[in-house]
Scaffold this motif. Structure first.
Motif, PDB file in Angstrom:
ATOM      1  N   TYR A 103      14.157 -20.803 -39.690  1.00  0.00           N
ATOM      2  CA  TYR A 103      13.456 -21.900 -39.024  1.00  0.00           C
ATOM      3  C   TYR A 103      11.960 -21.610 -39.004  1.00  0.00           C
ATOM      4  CZ  TYR A 103      18.200 -22.885 -37.457  1.00  0.00           C
ATOM      5  OH  TYR A 103      19.536 -23.153 -37.426  1.00  0.00           O
ATOM      6  N   THR A 104      11.232 -22.316 -38.184  1.00  0.00           N
ATOM      7  CA  THR A 104       9.813 -22.067 -37.999  1.00  0.00           C
ATOM      8  C   THR A 104       9.620 -20.932 -36.995  1.00  0.00           C
ATOM      9  OG1 THR A 104       7.701 -23.032 -37.351  1.00  0.00           O
ATOM     10  CG2 THR A 104       9.623 -23.832 -36.192  1.00  0.00           C
ATOM     11  N   ALA A 105       8.491 -20.244 -37.101  1.00  0.00           N
ATOM     12  CA  ALA A 105       8.169 -19.169 -36.168  1.00  0.00           C
ATOM     13  C   ALA A 105       7.362 -19.684 -34.983  1.00  0.00           C
ATOM     14  CB  ALA A 105       7.392 -18.072 -36.891  1.00  0.00           C
ATOM     15  N   ASP A 106       6.993 -20.947 -34.986  1.00  0.00           N
ATOM     16  CA  ASP A 106       6.198 -21.510 -33.897  1.00  0.00           C
ATOM     17  C   ASP A 106       7.069 -21.796 -32.679  1.00  0.00           C
ATOM     18  OD1 ASP A 106       3.932 -21.449 -35.478  1.00  0.00           O
ATOM     19  OD2 ASP A 106       4.197 -23.501 -36.189  1.00  0.00           O
ATOM     20  N   GLY A 107       6.475 -21.762 -31.507  1.00  0.00           N
ATOM     21  CA  GLY A 107       7.158 -22.153 -30.286  1.00  0.00           C
ATOM     22  C   GLY A 107       8.004 -21.077 -29.646  1.00  0.00           C
ATOM     23  N   GLY A 108       8.063 -19.881 -30.220  1.00  0.00           N
ATOM     24  CA  GLY A 108       8.809 -18.791 -29.607  1.00  0.00           C
ATOM     25  C   GLY A 108      10.316 -18.907 -29.701  1.00  0.00           C
ATOM     26  N   ASP A 109      10.828 -19.885 -30.436  1.00  0.00           N
ATOM     27  CA  ASP A 109      12.276 -20.043 -30.573  1.00  0.00           C
ATOM     28  C   ASP A 109      12.799 -19.062 -31.619  1.00  0.00           C
ATOM     29  OD1 ASP A 109      14.736 -21.131 -30.002  1.00  0.00           O
ATOM     30  OD2 ASP A 109      14.446 -22.954 -31.159  1.00  0.00           O
ATOM     31  N   SER A 110      14.110 -18.949 -31.719  1.00  0.00           N
ATOM     32  CA  SER A 110      14.739 -18.054 -32.680  1.00  0.00           C
ATOM     33  C   SER A 110      14.351 -18.420 -34.106  1.00  0.00           C
ATOM     34  CB  SER A 110      16.253 -18.115 -32.527  1.00  0.00           C
ATOM     35  OG  SER A 110      16.619 -17.711 -31.240  1.00  0.00           O
ATOM     36  N   GLN A 111      14.268 -17.414 -34.975  1.00  0.00           N
ATOM     37  CA  GLN A 111      13.815 -17.612 -36.340  1.00  0.00           C
ATOM     38  C   GLN A 111      14.950 -17.613 -37.355  1.00  0.00           C
ATOM     39  OE1 GLN A 111      10.691 -14.745 -37.093  1.00  0.00           O
ATOM     40  NE2 GLN A 111       9.455 -15.523 -35.414  1.00  0.00           N
ATOM     41  N   VAL A 112      16.073 -16.947 -37.042  1.00  0.00           N
ATOM     42  CA  VAL A 112      17.197 -16.847 -37.964  1.00  0.00           C
ATOM     43  C   VAL A 112      18.488 -17.126 -37.207  1.00  0.00           C
ATOM     44  CG1 VAL A 112      18.470 -15.341 -39.553  1.00  0.00           C
ATOM     45  CG2 VAL A 112      15.989 -15.089 -39.331  1.00  0.00           C
ATOM     46  N   SER A 113      19.335 -17.982 -37.776  1.00  0.00           N
ATOM     47  CA  SER A 113      20.657 -18.219 -37.191  1.00  0.00           C
ATOM     48  C   SER A 113      21.724 -17.789 -38.183  1.00  0.00           C
ATOM     49  CB  SER A 113      20.850 -19.691 -36.814  1.00  0.00           C
ATOM     50  OG  SER A 113      20.979 -20.486 -37.974  1.00  0.00           O
ATOM     51  N   VAL A 114      22.903 -17.450 -37.629  1.00  0.00           N
ATOM     52  CA  VAL A 114      24.051 -17.047 -38.433  1.00  0.00           C
ATOM     53  C   VAL A 114      25.216 -17.946 -38.042  1.00  0.00           C
ATOM     54  CG1 VAL A 114      25.613 -15.160 -39.044  1.00  0.00           C
ATOM     55  CG2 VAL A 114      23.229 -14.660 -38.411  1.00  0.00           C
ATOM     56  N   THR A 115      25.746 -18.679 -39.014  1.00  0.00           N
ATOM     57  CA  THR A 115      26.905 -19.533 -38.786  1.00  0.00           C
ATOM     58  C   THR A 115      28.131 -18.824 -39.348  1.00  0.00           C
ATOM     59  OG1 THR A 115      25.534 -21.504 -38.998  1.00  0.00           O
ATOM     60  CG2 THR A 115      27.916 -21.805 -39.189  1.00  0.00           C
ATOM     61  N   ASP A 116      29.068 -18.482 -38.473  1.00  0.00           N
ATOM     62  CA  ASP A 116      30.300 -17.805 -38.871  1.00  0.00           C
ATOM     63  C   ASP A 116      31.333 -18.857 -39.231  1.00  0.00           C
ATOM     64  OD1 ASP A 116      32.657 -16.367 -39.148  1.00  0.00           O
ATOM     65  OD2 ASP A 116      32.253 -15.080 -37.423  1.00  0.00           O
ATOM     66  N   LEU A 117      31.643 -18.961 -40.505  1.00  0.00           N
ATOM     67  CA  LEU A 117      32.551 -20.002 -40.981  1.00  0.00           C
ATOM     68  C   LEU A 117      34.016 -19.691 -40.692  1.00  0.00           C
ATOM     69  CD1 LEU A 117      30.780 -20.703 -44.356  1.00  0.00           C
ATOM     70  CD2 LEU A 117      30.580 -21.980 -42.225  1.00  0.00           C
ATOM     71  N   ASN A 118      34.324 -18.450 -40.337  1.00  0.00           N
ATOM     72  CA  ASN A 118      35.707 -18.080 -40.035  1.00  0.00           C
ATOM     73  C   ASN A 118      36.053 -18.216 -38.562  1.00  0.00           C
ATOM     74  OD1 ASN A 118      36.256 -17.432 -42.707  1.00  0.00           O
ATOM     75  ND2 ASN A 118      35.562 -15.328 -42.445  1.00  0.00           N
ATOM     76  N   LYS A 119      35.046 -18.347 -37.718  1.00  0.00           N
ATOM     77  CA  LYS A 119      35.281 -18.408 -36.277  1.00  0.00           C
ATOM     78  C   LYS A 119      35.851 -19.764 -35.895  1.00  0.00           C
ATOM     79  CE  LYS A 119      33.315 -17.246 -31.905  1.00  0.00           C
ATOM     80  NZ  LYS A 119      32.300 -16.516 -31.217  1.00  0.00           N
TER      81      LYS A 119
END
Length: 138
Positions: free
Chosen positions: A52-68
């Motif tokens: 994602y963007t680094a602006d705004g202090g939000d998370s930069q990388v997400s992980v989607t677990d397709l098996n969950k």
């Protein structure tokens, strides 16, 4: 009509997983309703990483677990090594140790190595000022 790059990506997924189908959809994985700038499959093929963007202090990388099944399929990495702007690219390296690289508008290239356990990643800046403009791909 399917563009050649989309067709090649579909053929790669089809070859690896013997098909592609929509498992789920959502408005946005980010809590602040931002959209990912780039995505990459984990080499094991069971997780999808988004930047994602680094602006705004939000998370930069997400992980989607397709098996969950059920619960939170999307988790966000805690570290935020990019300083500002869009994180333009993410690529898993073809090395024995599982790791990926991100590059962004802040001119930085960051190496992420998997730590003790799933979804625990440690970022290490490879460099922050060797590019004269945004890193558009890695």
């Amino acid at each position: 009509m399917i563009s050649s790059s989309v067709y090649m990506m579909f053929r790669s997924v089809e070859h690896y997983r013997s098909g592609a189908s929509l498992l789920n959809s959502s408005d946005s994985a980010s809590q602040k309703k931002r959209w990912p700038e780039d995505i990459a499959w984990h080499p094991e093929g069971n997780r999808l990483f988004s930047v994602y963007t680094a602006d705004g202090g939000d998370s930069q990388v997400s992980v989607t677990d397709l098996n969950k099944q059920g619960g939170a399929r999307v988790k966000f990495l805690e570290d935020k090594p990019h300083f500002k702007g869009i994180i333009n690219g993410i690529v898993f390296m073809p090395w024995e140790d599982t790791c990926f690289v991100t590059g962004g508008s802040d001119h930085a290239v960051i190496l992420w190595r998997e730590q003790d356990g799933e979804n625990k990643w440690k970022p290490k800046p490879l460099h922050r000022n060797l590019h004269s403009s945004a890193v558009m791909g890695v």
